[in-house]
Design a protein around this motif. Structure first.
Motif, PDB file in Angstrom:
ATOM      1  N   VAL A 126      31.279   3.916  34.128  1.00 28.09           N
ATOM      2  CA  VAL A 126      31.144   2.473  34.243  1.00 28.09           C
ATOM      3  C   VAL A 126      32.409   1.906  34.891  1.00 28.09           C
ATOM      4  CG1 VAL A 126      30.812   0.297  33.001  1.00 28.09           C
ATOM      5  CG2 VAL A 126      29.670   2.382  32.185  1.00 28.09           C
ATOM      6  N   LEU A 147      27.998  -0.151  26.862  1.00 26.87           N
ATOM      7  CA  LEU A 147      27.303   0.800  27.730  1.00 26.87           C
ATOM      8  C   LEU A 147      27.872   2.208  27.544  1.00 26.87           C
ATOM      9  CD1 LEU A 147      27.014  -1.337  30.986  1.00 26.87           C
ATOM     10  CD2 LEU A 147      25.117  -0.558  29.543  1.00 26.87           C
ATOM     11  N   TYR A 186      26.475   5.816  28.716  1.00 26.36           N
ATOM     12  CA  TYR A 186      26.754   5.609  30.137  1.00 26.36           C
ATOM     13  C   TYR A 186      28.252   5.824  30.343  1.00 26.36           C
ATOM     14  CZ  TYR A 186      22.093   3.709  30.154  1.00 26.36           C
ATOM     15  OH  TYR A 186      20.736   3.565  30.021  1.00 26.36           O
TER      16      TYR A 186
END
Length: 175
Positions: A23, A15, A20
């Motif tokens: 996280v 991710l 992203y």
């Protein structure tokens, strides 16, 4: 994006690599979290925490997305009949899902990836108390001999479809 029950999966790192950059991965194992912190120390934005998924130590409405991959399956691993889940397993599942709902912001999304088929899993997700809608899709390569997995998406603040709501109500009725 919290990733409950991250284990030693590369999902959080993947991710991060997809962009992203915020996280938070949790697991109940201190050894696992220590190993993951060390393995991905070079990745700013990846956070690791020892935590029980039944009692998340996050404030209400803290996240836009919660993503779990197979963690909820652990709650059902000792069940011998998926059509008649024990009250203990159903209560554990409800507790975890209530915590996920609590930490989701309005409009937030809970994504669950599992091998659990809809007729077994949807009744657990389809609880009016969680305040989310429910969709699912089967994923796989189309080969009839292959295992398929299922992606469930719950959207906080949207209503359940009446047929899903009926499934959820059946979960709490005696057999």
């Amino acid at each position: 994006v919290p990733v409950p029950g991250c284990g030693n999966s590369a999902l959080s790192y993947n991710l991060h690599e997809l962009g992203y950059t915020d996280v938070t991965s949790i697991d109940f194992s201190p050894a696992c979290i220590a190993a993951m912190r060390a393995r991905y120390a070079r990745c700013p934005g990846l956070r690791w925490a020892v935590m029980d998924i039944r009692a998340l130590a996050f404030p209400d409405a803290a996240f836009d997305v919660v993503l779990e991959k197979g963690t909820l399956d652990v709650l059902m691993v000792e069940e011998t009949d998926p059509w008649h889940v024990s009250p203990q397993a159903a209560a554990a599942m409800h507790r975890v899902l209530a915590e996920v709902s609590r930490v989701l912001r309005p409009g937030g999304c809970f994504i669950s990836i599992t091998f659990a088929q809809p007729h077994f899993r949807k009744p657990h997700y389809a609880q009016e108390a969680f305040g989310w809608s429910l969709r699912h899709v089967a994923c796989g390569d189309g080969d009839t001999g292959a295992f398929h997995y299922f992606l469930y998406v719950m959207r906080k603040g949207q209503p359940l479809d009446p047929s899903d709501l009926a499934l959820g109500r059946r979960l709490h009725q005696p057999p």
